[in-house]
Write a protein that holds these residues in place. Structure first.
Motif, PDB file in Angstrom:
ATOM      1  N   LEU A  26       4.354  -4.972   3.494  1.00 39.74           N
ATOM      2  CA  LEU A  26       3.980  -5.445   2.167  1.00 39.74           C
ATOM      3  C   LEU A  26       4.434  -4.432   1.125  1.00 39.74           C
ATOM      4  CD1 LEU A  26       0.390  -6.954   2.609  1.00 39.74           C
ATOM      5  CD2 LEU A  26       2.532  -8.170   2.152  1.00 39.74           C
ATOM      6  N   TRP A  27       5.318  -4.870   0.238  1.00 41.89           N
ATOM      7  CA  TRP A  27       5.822  -4.009  -0.833  1.00 41.89           C
ATOM      8  C   TRP A  27       4.932  -4.119  -2.066  1.00 41.89           C
ATOM      9  CZ3 TRP A  27      10.077  -0.904   0.110  1.00 41.89           C
ATOM     10  CH2 TRP A  27      10.767  -1.158   1.299  1.00 41.89           C
ATOM     11  N   ASP A  28       5.228  -3.297  -3.046  1.00 39.91           N
ATOM     12  CA  ASP A  28       4.506  -3.270  -4.323  1.00 39.91           C
ATOM     13  C   ASP A  28       3.040  -2.894  -4.135  1.00 39.91           C
ATOM     14  OD1 ASP A  28       6.764  -4.097  -5.964  1.00 39.91           O
ATOM     15  OD2 ASP A  28       6.543  -6.047  -5.012  1.00 39.91           O
ATOM     16  N   TRP A  30       0.573   0.954  -3.228  1.00 43.01           N
ATOM     17  CA  TRP A  30       0.542   2.399  -3.043  1.00 43.01           C
ATOM     18  C   TRP A  30       0.297   2.728  -1.574  1.00 43.01           C
ATOM     19  CZ3 TRP A  30       1.762   5.813  -6.802  1.00 43.01           C
ATOM     20  CH2 TRP A  30       1.677   5.393  -8.133  1.00 43.01           C
ATOM     21  N   TYR A  31       1.021   3.720  -1.055  1.00 47.86           N
ATOM     22  CA  TYR A  31       0.835   4.202   0.306  1.00 47.86           C
ATOM     23  C   TYR A  31       0.758   5.731   0.293  1.00 47.86           C
ATOM     24  CZ  TYR A  31       2.205  -0.427   2.055  1.00 47.86           C
ATOM     25  OH  TYR A  31       2.273  -1.777   2.323  1.00 47.86           O
ATOM     26  N   PRO A  32      -0.085   6.329   1.141  1.00 49.96           N
ATOM     27  CA  PRO A  32      -0.104   7.791   1.236  1.00 49.96           C
ATOM     28  C   PRO A  32       1.132   8.272   1.986  1.00 49.96           C
ATOM     29  CG  PRO A  32      -1.610   6.841   2.847  1.00 49.96           C
ATOM     30  CD  PRO A  32      -1.072   5.696   2.033  1.00 49.96           C
ATOM     31  N   ALA A  33       1.930   9.121   1.344  1.00 53.00           N
ATOM     32  CA  ALA A  33       3.175   9.584   1.949  1.00 53.00           C
ATOM     33  C   ALA A  33       3.002  10.906   2.679  1.00 53.00           C
ATOM     34  CB  ALA A  33       4.250   9.726   0.880  1.00 53.00           C
ATOM     35  N   ALA A  34       2.133  11.779   2.144  1.00 59.52           N
ATOM     36  CA  ALA A  34       1.964  13.102   2.740  1.00 59.52           C
ATOM     37  C   ALA A  34       0.695  13.732   2.199  1.00 59.52           C
ATOM     38  CB  ALA A  34       3.165  13.994   2.424  1.00 59.52           C
ATOM     39  N   GLU A  51      10.077   2.261   6.439  1.00 60.44           N
ATOM     40  CA  GLU A  51      11.434   2.548   6.889  1.00 60.44           C
ATOM     41  C   GLU A  51      12.336   3.087   5.778  1.00 60.44           C
ATOM     42  OE1 GLU A  51      12.826  -0.930   9.030  1.00 60.44           O
ATOM     43  OE2 GLU A  51      11.651  -0.347  10.802  1.00 60.44           O
ATOM     44  N   VAL A  52      11.735   3.543   4.686  1.00 62.45           N
ATOM     45  CA  VAL A  52      12.485   4.162   3.593  1.00 62.45           C
ATOM     46  C   VAL A  52      12.300   5.674   3.676  1.00 62.45           C
ATOM     47  CG1 VAL A  52      12.736   4.398   1.097  1.00 62.45           C
ATOM     48  CG2 VAL A  52      12.198   2.166   2.088  1.00 62.45           C
ATOM     49  N   MET A 139       5.493   1.867  -3.249  1.00 59.04           N
ATOM     50  CA  MET A 139       6.688   1.377  -2.583  1.00 59.04           C
ATOM     51  C   MET A 139       7.044  -0.009  -3.108  1.00 59.04           C
ATOM     52  SD  MET A 139       7.613   3.853  -0.768  1.00 59.04           S
ATOM     53  CE  MET A 139       8.947   3.038   0.118  1.00 59.04           C
ATOM     54  N   SER A 140       8.082  -0.049  -3.930  1.00 56.32           N
ATOM     55  CA  SER A 140       8.536  -1.303  -4.515  1.00 56.32           C
ATOM     56  C   SER A 140      10.016  -1.479  -4.245  1.00 56.32           C
ATOM     57  CB  SER A 140       8.280  -1.308  -6.029  1.00 56.32           C
ATOM     58  OG  SER A 140       8.866  -2.440  -6.638  1.00 56.32           O
TER      59      SER A 140
END
Length: 369
Positions: A26-28, A30-34, A51-52, A139-140
């Motif tokens: 699911l795009w658009d 917020w995700y925790p990256a680090a 996968e980005v 992530m968009s």
């Protein structure tokens, strides 16, 4: 026969979602990256979300940023480059990009005769915010160049000025869907989380909980938690007040829990984030003012996460053969809601219509655990 009538094959639904939503992502959102502590000074950190590949950093002014970890010139990862506190320079040809916008600010090879408009070149940039000890990335697929139209990030709820907190994480060798429906599953506790301090198979009994719809998710309404869990009983003895808990699930991947008893409270935020289609990550942050040392809580919480991780590793062994899967009522109803919420959101975005919530109103579910 009654059981068979309630069986629902979800394998086809999951396959449709995967085709419709980029490997089921699911795009658009917020995700925790680090973790914030992974970025020190002018150092850079690498991450992969949906996968980005991303390169993360923090300017001298304290602003976190996230760029696609690939130079738009020849594709070499920008994480091999040099960051001066404002701009990130590619290690291959020295192209420079502003960390907070991704805009190219310099191409050293250009001469006075070149007419290339450097300012029109951008490295892939993703909005970035930092709080609760995480670097969150929006992530968009559209790669927005500002956060002006992006909603705020999720935040951990706290209920007093003084509290303790901790963070934990672990990888799951599975698609994010399996991680998420495991996160919200109400029936695995006595089998996966058998512990002297929690519960055993012998403690299984029938439960009835009310659920209600909330925007982009659902809530296990405020209720008294299980009587077969020792920590809840201890909390009740400490305060002399009833113990209540409220649990929310919200798309794309977030579970929150709030436990209250008198002036004491516990709050947690757990996410299952897709790294690749065959790998996801659990990030867990908790805060509390209960008189419990961080070291002791971390030991208990690590045990829980390890048990979940080991179960998902075993499940992945079976899923690699693509078996047909099924969900039953009522214990698996939250998983059904998740798949329906996800499918309805994808359809609403495709058509521009309002998203249809799969729940008409409050409902009581019953299961044994």
């Amino acid at each position: 026969m009654a059981i068979e009538e309630n069986l629902v094959d979800e394998s086809q639904t999951a396959q449709k979602l995967e085709r419709a939503g980029d490997a089921g992502f699911l795009w658009d959102f917020w995700y925790p990256a680090a973790r914030s502590l992974q970025i020190r000074g002018r150092g850079l950190a690498k991450a992969i979300l949906l996968e980005v590949p991303l390169v993360l950093g923090r300017t001298d002014g304290g602003a976190a940023f996230a760029l696609r970890d690939a130079c738009p010139h020849r594709g070499i990862p920008l994480s091999y480059g040099r960051f001066d506190g404002k701009s990130l320079q590619c290690s291959y040809h020295g192209w420079k990009f502003d960390g907070c916008s991704g805009q190219c600010v310099e191409i050293p090879s250009l001469t006075s005769q070149d007419k290339l408009k450097v300012e029109r070149i951008f490295a892939g940039h993703y909005p970035c915010q930092e709080h609760d000890g995480y670097v969150w990335v929006y992530m968009s697929a559209a790669l927005p160049r500002s956060t002006g139209t992006v909603s705020g990030t999720p935040k951990l709820a706290t209920f007093s000025e003084r509290f303790q907190s901790t963070h934990l994480a672990c990888d799951l060798p599975s698609h994010v869907d399996q991680g998420i429906i495991g996160l919200m599953d109400p029936a695995h506790g006595p089998f996966v989380h058998q512990s002297w301090f929690w519960r055993s198979k012998k403690s299984i009994h029938e439960k009835a909980k009310q659920f209600e719809p909330i925007p982009f998710g659902f809530r296990m309404s405020t209720h008294s938690p299980s009587t077969n869990s020792a920590p809840y009983q201890l909390l009740k003895k400490m305060t002399g007040a009833p113990v209540t808990t409220t649990i929310d699930f919200i798309l794309p991947n977030m579970r929150t829990e709030e436990i209250r008893s008198g002036k004491l409270w516990f709050s947690s935020l757990t996410t299952v984030t897709p790294v690749r289609r065959d790998l996801s990550r659990i990030d867990f942050v908790a805060a509390w003012n209960v008189p419990l040392p961080v070291t002791i809580f971390r030991a208990f919480a690590k045990t829980f996460l390890k048990q979940d991780q080991e179960t998902m590793i075993r499940q992945a062994e079976g899923l690699k053969h693509n078996p047909r899967l099924m969900l039953i009522d009522d214990a698996d109803r939250p998983a059904k809601w998740y798949f329906a919420l996800k499918a309805n959101l994808i359809e609403a975005r495709r058509t521009g219509a309002e998203m249809v919530h799969p729940m008409d109103g409050p409902v009581t579910l019953r299961w044994r655990s």
